[in-house]
Write a protein that holds these residues in place. Structure first.
Motif, PDB file in Angstrom:
ATOM      1  N   MET A 120       0.690  -1.305  -0.017  1.00  0.00           N
ATOM      2  CA  MET A 120       0.030  -0.086  -0.131  1.00  0.00           C
ATOM      3  C   MET A 120       0.824   1.203   0.001  1.00  0.00           C
ATOM      4  O   MET A 120       0.302   2.427  -0.052  1.00  0.00           O
ATOM      5  N   GLU A 121       2.201   1.254  -0.020  1.00  0.00           N
ATOM      6  CA  GLU A 121       3.018   2.281  -0.051  1.00  0.00           C
ATOM      7  C   GLU A 121       3.586   2.516  -1.327  1.00  0.00           C
ATOM      8  O   GLU A 121       3.455   1.924  -2.085  1.00  0.00           O
ATOM      9  N   GLY A 122       3.789   4.015  -1.496  1.00  0.00           N
ATOM     10  CA  GLY A 122       4.268   4.451  -2.983  1.00  0.00           C
ATOM     11  C   GLY A 122       3.167   4.354  -3.824  1.00  0.00           C
ATOM     12  O   GLY A 122       2.035   4.415  -3.559  1.00  0.00           O
ATOM     13  N   ASN A 123       3.769   4.575  -5.099  1.00  0.00           N
ATOM     14  CA  ASN A 123       2.853   4.292  -6.443  1.00  0.00           C
ATOM     15  C   ASN A 123       2.277   3.171  -6.598  1.00  0.00           C
ATOM     16  O   ASN A 123       2.740   1.882  -6.141  1.00  0.00           O
ATOM     17  N   ASP A 124       0.839   3.096  -6.690  1.00  0.00           N
ATOM     18  CA  ASP A 124       0.355   1.805  -7.074  1.00  0.00           C
ATOM     19  C   ASP A 124       0.226   1.406  -8.353  1.00  0.00           C
ATOM     20  O   ASP A 124       0.713   1.918  -9.257  1.00  0.00           O
ATOM     21  N   LEU A 125      -0.220   0.082  -8.512  1.00  0.00           N
ATOM     22  CA  LEU A 125      -0.120  -0.553  -9.837  1.00  0.00           C
ATOM     23  C   LEU A 125      -0.707   0.227 -11.183  1.00  0.00           C
ATOM     24  O   LEU A 125      -0.298   0.201 -12.051  1.00  0.00           O
ATOM     25  N   ALA A 126      -1.907   0.759 -10.510  1.00  0.00           N
ATOM     26  CA  ALA A 126      -2.794   1.330 -11.630  1.00  0.00           C
ATOM     27  C   ALA A 126      -2.193   2.846 -12.348  1.00  0.00           C
ATOM     28  O   ALA A 126      -2.057   2.929 -13.299  1.00  0.00           O
ATOM     29  N   ASP A 127      -1.338   3.436 -11.261  1.00  0.00           N
ATOM     30  CA  ASP A 127      -0.512   4.594 -11.645  1.00  0.00           C
ATOM     31  C   ASP A 127       0.384   4.202 -12.663  1.00  0.00           C
ATOM     32  O   ASP A 127       0.977   4.848 -13.572  1.00  0.00           O
ATOM     33  N   VAL A 128       1.363   3.100 -12.329  1.00  0.00           N
ATOM     34  CA  VAL A 128       2.406   2.493 -13.016  1.00  0.00           C
ATOM     35  C   VAL A 128       1.821   2.254 -14.636  1.00  0.00           C
ATOM     36  O   VAL A 128       2.369   2.688 -15.604  1.00  0.00           O
ATOM     37  N   VAL A 129       0.752   1.578 -14.580  1.00  0.00           N
ATOM     38  CA  VAL A 129       0.202   0.977 -15.869  1.00  0.00           C
ATOM     39  C   VAL A 129      -0.195   2.268 -16.779  1.00  0.00           C
ATOM     40  O   VAL A 129       0.104   2.359 -17.926  1.00  0.00           O
ATOM     41  N   PHE A 130      -0.872   3.250 -16.203  1.00  0.00           N
ATOM     42  CA  PHE A 130      -1.392   4.169 -16.807  1.00  0.00           C
ATOM     43  C   PHE A 130      -0.176   5.239 -17.435  1.00  0.00           C
ATOM     44  O   PHE A 130      -0.337   5.594 -18.520  1.00  0.00           O
ATOM     45  N   THR A 131       0.628   5.116 -16.784  1.00  0.00           N
ATOM     46  CA  THR A 131       2.034   6.006 -17.259  1.00  0.00           C
ATOM     47  C   THR A 131       2.681   5.440 -18.295  1.00  0.00           C
ATOM     48  O   THR A 131       3.170   6.054 -19.318  1.00  0.00           O
ATOM     49  N   ILE A 132       2.865   3.975 -18.090  1.00  0.00           N
ATOM     50  CA  ILE A 132       3.469   3.311 -19.026  1.00  0.00           C
ATOM     51  C   ILE A 132       2.800   3.454 -20.648  1.00  0.00           C
ATOM     52  O   ILE A 132       2.993   3.467 -21.622  1.00  0.00           O
ATOM     53  N   ARG A 133       1.332   3.223 -20.372  1.00  0.00           N
ATOM     54  CA  ARG A 133       0.393   3.239 -21.627  1.00  0.00           C
ATOM     55  C   ARG A 133       0.361   4.563 -22.176  1.00  0.00           C
ATOM     56  O   ARG A 133       0.197   4.875 -23.357  1.00  0.00           O
TER      57      ARG A 133
END
Length: 545
Positions: A120-133
């Motif tokens: 639950m710390e830091g950047n979450d999975l959805a943010d990383v996926v959104f950034t890459i896409r």
């Protein structure tokens, strides 16, 4: 085209590249102030795989197209270059689409390798996926833009490439900073949304560059058509033969250009997990990752870009000497190239090592100084290796032995991959820096050996000259250390103003010390006198080759 026009075009392109790279390095400072180290880490999660996929999508073809078109134009054959250009546009469109599709679809698997989705710390999975896409969309047009630039350069016309590069970078940076600021500070949006839209700036910037290229093409379309119609010959090369010739030249260039992105890909997939394995939380690991792969990395690339830009201008002459069998001229040019790179990068790397804390505090603020200053101090000397490898690889390309540059990079990346997690487990975040240094050292050792083998180059003189550079750098370092310690008593790093003073004064004093020592000894004139004639006023050092 006359020699004067060619020199003018080359100077324009060199200036544009320098401006573009400088802008690309400097925007990170205000961007970090907006999004913080967490945002920089997230930004890099998207940009690192994007850079690798972009290189794979283009495979160095644009640069090879410029060589190919130029070659056949010299033979009076404009039709062959035109056929290759039309075919290349289709190929780049297809490869760009597949690269976009691959990165878009692999966004979630990549994100799961980068961060722990259950943490639950830091950047979450959805943010990383959104950034890459968001950044993957740029792959649809950047390869097309690259081959158009290559085609113009084949006509010895550097203006379109130069203008489009600067416009692309300006549009990208303005969009990145504006989008991030508006989303976070005006609309009070989430960090993940802001960084995702910032990476989308790669697409917006590419659109700006493509528009510029289209304007140039529209203005010159009639002149190009006349040249094609007036072609004296038509070699009617099959497309298979064209691409065989292109890829033989382009593939090594593309692979060597992947050096830093490949090393960063290793960190992308191993750094956070290795840090968490030794007790760091994900949020803290990401902050170290942001300081390492983005903030400090961008900072050390400033001296690297200056050193490599000044040294690589010698390479055309080196290629000419090799082609004509001028072995003495070749050896002198190898010496000159390495001297320039070491003359600039050694004092710059050591100076940044000594002033890591005030440099980081001045450019990135005091909030993350404990993390960023520590990372920068260890990372700064690696700038010397970052400077030497691309130049030594380019030297190998100049003597048509680029396969050894590919072998060298492969060995370096493999060592980085094998050692990264192990050294992080022993040394913490700095272990990743040592793994990078070891990988680059191995790669440089191979390129140095290959240069010696195929040019019969003796490094004895260069080693003596390097020792002199180290001696003058040591003297500079002593002055910088004393000046910095004296200033710290009156200007502790407790405010931005104090940090600026603690950085600027030692930089000026250290630079003057190094400059005076090298000028008085004649070293500066020997190394840079061909570019700055006033340095030759002092008696140059005796050079024996």
């Amino acid at each position: 085209m006359s020699n004067n026009q060619l020199v003018r075009g080359t100077m324009i392109l060199t200036a544009a590249i320098f401006i573009s790279k400088t802008l690309g390095l400097l925007y990170i400072f205000p961007f970090q102030a907006i999004v913080g180290l967490d945002g920089l880490a997230l930004y890099n999660y998207g940009y690192t795989p994007y850079t690798v996929l972009l290189s794979l999508a283009t495979l160095g073809i644009p640069l090879a197209v410029s060589k190919f078109v130029s070659k056949y134009q010299a033979l009076g054959d404009f039709r062959t270059g035109q056929r290759l250009f039309h075919s290349g546009l289709l190929v780049m469109t297809v490869t760009g689409f597949f690269a976009f599709l691959l990165l878009f679809l692999l966004a979630e698997p990549i994100a799961r390798q980068v961060i722990d989705p259950n943490n639950m710390e830091g950047n979450d999975l959805a943010d990383v996926v959104f950034t890459i896409r968001m950044v993957s969309v740029a792959l649809l047009i950047v390869p097309i833009m690259s081959i158009v630039r290559g085609y113009f350069q084949g006509f010895q016309s550097m203006g379109p490439t130069a203008v489009s590069q600067v416009v692309e970078q300006l549009v990208r940076i303005v969009f990145i900073l504006t989008a991030a600021y508006l989303i976070i500070h005006i609309f009070e949006g989430e960090l993940g949304v802001a960084v995702g839209f910032a990476t989308f700036g790669a697409f917006i910037g590419a659109l700006g560059g493509l528009v510029v290229l289209f304007i140039f093409w529209w203005r010159r379309r009639n002149a190009i058509s006349v040249q094609i119609e007036q072609s004296e010959v038509d070699h009617r090369l099959p497309l298979k033969q064209m691409y065989k010739e292109l890829i033989a030249y382009a593939l090594p260039i593309s692979f060597v250009g992947l050096a830093i992105p490949m090393f960063q890909m290793v960190d992308l997939f191993t750094f956070n997990q290795a840090m968490m394995d030794i007790g760091f939380g994900q949020n803290e690991a990401e902050r170290y990752f942001g300081a390492f792969t983005s903030a400090s990395h961008k900072l050390i690339l400033i001296p690297v870009s200056v050193a490599t830009a000044m040294s690589l201008t010698i390479l055309p002459a080196l290629t000419k000497s090799y082609t004509h069998g001028d072995h003495e001229g070749l050896k002198k040019q190898v010496t000159q190239t390495f001297q320039i790179i070491l003359f600039i990068s050694v004092p710059a790397g050591i100076g940044l090592f000594l002033l890591a804390d005030p440099a980081y505090a001045t450019l990135f603020g005091l909030d993350d100084l404990e993390i960023g200053g520590d990372i920068l101090q260890y990372y700064a000397p690696v700038a010397i290796l970052f400077s030497v490898f691309p130049v030594s690889a380019a030297l190998l390309q100049g003597i048509d032995k680029q396969r050894y540059a590919v072998i060298a990079l492969t060995v370096g990346v493999l060592l980085k991959a094998l050692l990264n997690t192990l050294l992080i487990s022993w040394l913490g975040a700095t272990g990743a820096i040592f793994a990078t240094a070891i990988g680059y050292l191995a790669a440089i050792a191979i390129t140095i050996w290959a240069i010696s083998k195929y040019t019969s180059y003796n490094y004895v003189f260069l080693l003596k000259r390097s020792l002199l550079i180290v001696m003058f750098t040591f003297a500079m370092a002593v002055v910088v250390i004393l000046t910095n310690r004296l200033l710290q008593q009156w200007f502790p790093l407790e405010s931005w103003g104090n940090s600026l003073i603690s950085l600027a004064v030692p930089v000026v004093v250290g630079t003057l010390t190094y400059f005076l020592l090298t000028v008085r000894s004649g070293l500066a004139g020997d190394v840079l006198g061909h570019r700055f004639r006033f340095l030759n006023k002092k008696r140059p050092l005796q050079q024996k080759e």
